[in-house]
Design an enzyme around this catalytic site. Structure first.
Site, PDB file in Angstrom:
ATOM      1  N   GLU A  47       0.773  -1.210   0.015  1.00 55.14           N
ATOM      2  CA  GLU A  47      -0.110   0.030   0.034  1.00 55.14           C
ATOM      3  C   GLU A  47       0.832   1.246   0.049  1.00 55.14           C
ATOM      4  OE1 GLU A  47      -3.337   1.010   0.069  1.00 55.14           O
ATOM      5  OE2 GLU A  47      -2.231   2.824  -0.308  1.00 55.14           O
ATOM      6  N   THR A 102      -4.721  -3.980  -7.885  1.00 51.87           N
ATOM      7  CA  THR A 102      -5.936  -3.664  -7.717  1.00 51.87           C
ATOM      8  C   THR A 102      -6.280  -2.034  -7.020  1.00 51.87           C
ATOM      9  OG1 THR A 102      -5.978  -4.200  -5.345  1.00 51.87           O
ATOM     10  CG2 THR A 102      -6.831  -5.793  -6.928  1.00 51.87           C
ATOM     11  N   VAL A 103      -5.144  -1.434  -8.038  1.00 51.64           N
ATOM     12  CA  VAL A 103      -5.113  -0.068  -7.615  1.00 51.64           C
ATOM     13  C   VAL A 103      -6.203   0.962  -8.509  1.00 51.64           C
ATOM     14  CG1 VAL A 103      -3.585   2.115  -7.648  1.00 51.64           C
ATOM     15  CG2 VAL A 103      -2.861  -0.430  -7.199  1.00 51.64           C
ATOM     16  N   GLY A 104      -7.094   1.405  -7.846  1.00 53.07           N
ATOM     17  CA  GLY A 104      -8.075   2.537  -8.262  1.00 53.07           C
ATOM     18  C   GLY A 104      -9.113   1.922  -9.455  1.00 53.07           C
ATOM     19  N   ASP A 118     -21.292   3.418 -13.590  1.00 56.62           N
ATOM     20  CA  ASP A 118     -19.669   3.897 -13.405  1.00 56.62           C
ATOM     21  C   ASP A 118     -19.438   4.884 -14.147  1.00 56.62           C
ATOM     22  OD1 ASP A 118     -19.594   2.093 -11.542  1.00 56.62           O
ATOM     23  OD2 ASP A 118     -18.056   0.831 -12.456  1.00 56.62           O
ATOM     24  N   ALA A 140     -22.531  -0.636  -7.635  1.00 54.48           N
ATOM     25  CA  ALA A 140     -23.906  -1.271  -8.399  1.00 54.48           C
ATOM     26  C   ALA A 140     -25.105  -0.910  -8.057  1.00 54.48           C
ATOM     27  CB  ALA A 140     -23.573  -2.805  -8.048  1.00 54.48           C
ATOM     28  N   HIS A 152     -34.539  -7.838  20.655  1.00 58.58           N
ATOM     29  CA  HIS A 152     -33.294  -8.425  21.174  1.00 58.58           C
ATOM     30  C   HIS A 152     -33.277  -9.728  21.222  1.00 58.58           C
ATOM     31  CE1 HIS A 152     -30.089  -8.803  24.216  1.00 58.58           C
ATOM     32  NE2 HIS A 152     -30.849  -9.503  24.767  1.00 58.58           N
TER      33      HIS A 152
END
Ligand SMILES: Cc1cc2nc3c(=O)[nH]c(=O)nc-3n(C[C@H](O)[C@H](O)[C@H](O)COP(=O)(O)OP(=O)(O)OC[C@H]3O[C@@H](n4cnc5c(N)ncnc54)[C@H](O)[C@@H]3O)c2cc1C
Length: 274
Positions: A18, A83-85, A125, A133, A250
């Site tokens: 990261e 998995t960047v951006g 998107d 989504a 509860h």
């Protein structure tokens, strides 16, 4: 982080590289801390302030070079998952030739999803806003109704977002003013204890003066299920007392939402009022 958690739980040795000083930036830092601690349980190694610089194939291995404050280090891996951006996939689709008004790669729309070009609508998107989504689905409904001539518009106060790590982070919020907040820990909630999942909390944020509910941040098991009540409350313009006076069954997890509202009000029975 979602996929990393999954692979770690399936038995893979996972290392997260990261670039920023914390993981899951943009989420409530208190919530992130709980996830970061739990990652240690799954054996996930997290390198912060570390930049993936390059990688090369060595036999059937992928060797990643990572730049850290103390110099470059090499990580030997079976697989590298980048998995960047995320960004709108509008390049090369011809969208640029339509003369659409764009902002940072997103197509600009009005509340009925109309673009500046008559007869052209955009949702999901590729249109401005969150890349989620359920945002796309909502826009699709509004857009279809607008095309059909109905009086429909994107008129939402909040869009919830979930990070499906273990534990999950779920949040929903509307425009900020001067706020006050309170937290209720799952460690003292009957349901969390009975299912042996006591990590996490519900944090409720309200307007400091009017006590209108402005946001909820949850970290813990089933956070994604609890957040919808918070989203409904914000949409309905609820105040802290609406949450605290609503009887919750509860032992259930949503009780934590009611309890956290009581904490902000200083009316808690199952937590210390400060
Ligand atoms: C790994 C990952 C995990 C995610 N997890 C979640 C989640 O848990 N919850 C959530 O709410 N959201 C999640 N999202 C985001 C969610 O997937 C998107 O917000 C959503 O799919 C957007 O819908 P869309 O219709 O705008 O675009 P898409 O679902 O991407 O659909 C666009 C379609 O257009 C097609 N297309 C593209 N270019 C062309 C072209 N030139 N011609 C014809 N067809 C084309 C694409 O193939 C695609 O099928 C995730 C996204 C990713 C990448």
């Amino acid at each position: 982080m979602e996929l990393g958690t999954v692979y770690a739980k399936l038995g893979s040795k996972v290392t997260v590289v990261e670039a920023l000083p914390q993981i899951l930036t943009g989420n409530d830092p208190d919530c992130v801390r709980v996830v970061a601690n739990k990652l240690k349980t799954w054996g996930v190694e997290v390198m912060l302030n570390a930049k993936a610089k390059s990688w090369e194939k060595k036999g059937d291995r992928a060797v990643v070079t990572v730049t850290t404050a103390s110099g470059d280090v090499q990580l030997d891996a079976d697989r590298v998952l980048v998995t960047v951006g995320r960004r709108p996939n509008t390049d090369g689709s011809g969208v640029d030739k339509l003369g659409l008004k764009m902002e940072k790669g997103f197509i600009v729309t009005d509340a009925q999803l109309r673009t500046n070009v008559p007869g052209v609508y955009a949702i999901g998107d590729c249109a401005t806003g969150m890349m989620l989504a359920h945002k796309a689905t909502k826009e699709a409904e509004v857009c279809a109704e607008a095309i059909a001539g109905r009086k429909s518009a994107m008129d939402v106060r909040t869009i919830p977002a979930v990070v499906f790590t273990d534990p999950e982070i779920a949040s929903t919020k509307t425009a900020g003013r001067k706020t006050k907040a309170g937290k209720f820990n799952f460690a003292v909630l009957g349901r969390s204890l009975s299912v042996n999942d006591p990590d996490g909390f519900v944090k409720v944020v309200s307007d400091a003066e009017t006590e209108e509910l402005l946001g909820v941040h949850i970290v813990g098991g089933n956070a994604s299920d609890i957040i919808s009540e918070a989203a409904l409350a914000i949409e309905m313009g609820a105040f802290l007392h609406d949450l605290s006076l609503t009887v919750h069954p509860h032992p259930t997890l949503p009780e934590a939402l009611m309890e956290a509202a009581k904490v902000v009000l200083g009316e808690a029975i199952h937590a210390v009022n400060r």
